[in-house]
Design a protein around this motif. Structure first.
Motif, PDB file in Angstrom:
ATOM      1  N   UNK A   1      43.510  26.210  40.941  1.00 60.78           N
ATOM      2  CA  UNK A   1      44.869  26.663  40.794  1.00 60.78           C
ATOM      3  C   UNK A   1      44.628  28.127  40.469  1.00 60.78           C
ATOM      4  N   UNK A   2      45.577  28.883  41.434  1.00 68.13           N
ATOM      5  CA  UNK A   2      45.628  30.341  41.837  1.00 68.13           C
ATOM      6  C   UNK A   2      46.852  30.835  41.102  1.00 68.13           C
ATOM      7  N   UNK A   3      47.017  31.816  40.314  1.00 72.93           N
ATOM      8  CA  UNK A   3      48.181  32.559  39.985  1.00 72.93           C
ATOM      9  C   UNK A   3      48.020  33.852  40.303  1.00 72.93           C
ATOM     10  N   UNK A   4      49.104  34.187  40.912  1.00 67.62           N
ATOM     11  CA  UNK A   4      49.064  35.666  41.390  1.00 67.62           C
ATOM     12  C   UNK A   4      50.114  36.426  40.312  1.00 67.62           C
ATOM     13  N   UNK A   5      49.539  37.400  39.933  1.00 68.18           N
ATOM     14  CA  UNK A   5      50.339  38.353  39.053  1.00 68.18           C
ATOM     15  C   UNK A   5      50.827  39.506  39.592  1.00 68.18           C
TER      16      UNK A   5
ATOM     17  N   UNK B   1      45.054  36.453  39.247  1.00 69.80           N
ATOM     18  CA  UNK B   1      44.541  37.546  40.084  1.00 69.80           C
ATOM     19  C   UNK B   1      45.750  38.779  40.105  1.00 69.80           C
ATOM     20  N   UNK B   2      44.944  39.987  39.929  1.00 66.99           N
ATOM     21  CA  UNK B   2      45.813  41.018  39.997  1.00 66.99           C
ATOM     22  C   UNK B   2      44.944  41.972  40.913  1.00 66.99           C
TER      23      UNK B   2
ATOM     24  N   UNK C   1      50.369  29.571  42.596  1.00 65.16           N
ATOM     25  CA  UNK C   1      51.751  30.022  41.691  1.00 65.16           C
ATOM     26  C   UNK C   1      51.688  31.494  41.657  1.00 65.16           C
ATOM     27  N   UNK C   2      52.909  31.961  41.271  1.00 65.18           N
ATOM     28  CA  UNK C   2      53.112  33.459  41.001  1.00 65.18           C
ATOM     29  C   UNK C   2      54.193  33.515  39.895  1.00 65.18           C
TER      30      UNK C   2
END
Length: 162
Positions: free
Chosen positions: A71-75, A36-37, A94-95
């Motif tokens: 699974x979620x990844x923050x950008x 995500x962004x 995660x980030x």
């Protein structure tokens, strides 16, 4: 989600695409990875963009009730309605290092509470320290980390040709 287009804001099209991705992962019994962004919900769409928060969250609830792995990844950055909905609902969150993660922007919060915030406020590292993230992973290490995480959950990979 591209931050170059309307600051990656979530409107009805983004909400629909995220929901369809969730539903496809559920139908195919696959784990779901989302990077995500966003600057938040798309103000130009008013209530339609805000409705995407509920739509994507409900789709994720169904997916996770069926045993789906998310699974979620923050950008950098991930703010507003995206961080307040689907991006924060991962089984693993995660980030990337230094990513700004939060609901409202720093200036808005400082003006609202009339206090200066810590310099590292809303960074991935601050969120990790305060229990909002599971891990901060550098982009160069992301593929290997996600591979290990997926192998842990799916027993080393698909065996049916997927």
């Amino acid at each position: 989600m591209s931050f170059d287009f309307f600051s990656g804001s979530m409107g009805s099209v983004v909400g629909e695409k995220v929901t369809r991705a969730i539903e496809l992962a559920a139908a195919k019994k696959l784990p779901l990875l989302l990077f995500s962004t966003s600057g938040g919900a798309r103000m130009q769409e008013s209530i339609l963009s805000l409705m995407q928060m509920a739509k994507t969250s409900a789709a994720l609830a169904r997916f996770q009730e069926e045993g789906g792995l998310f699974i979620s990844v923050f950008t950098d950055p991930t703010l507003g309605g995206v961080s307040a909905s689907f991006a924060s609902l991962g089984d693993y969150i995660l980030a990337e290092p230094g990513a700004i993660v939060g609901f409202a922007g720093r200036i808005v919060i400082e003006q609202t509470i009339r206090q200066k915030l810590p310099d590292n406020f809303q960074t991935a590292e601050f969120n990790l320290k305060h229990g909002q993230l599971d891990k901060v992973v550098h982009r160069r290490d992301m593929k290997a980390f996600l591979t290990k995480l997926l192998e842990m959950h799916v027993g080393g990979g698909a065996t049916d040709g997927q």
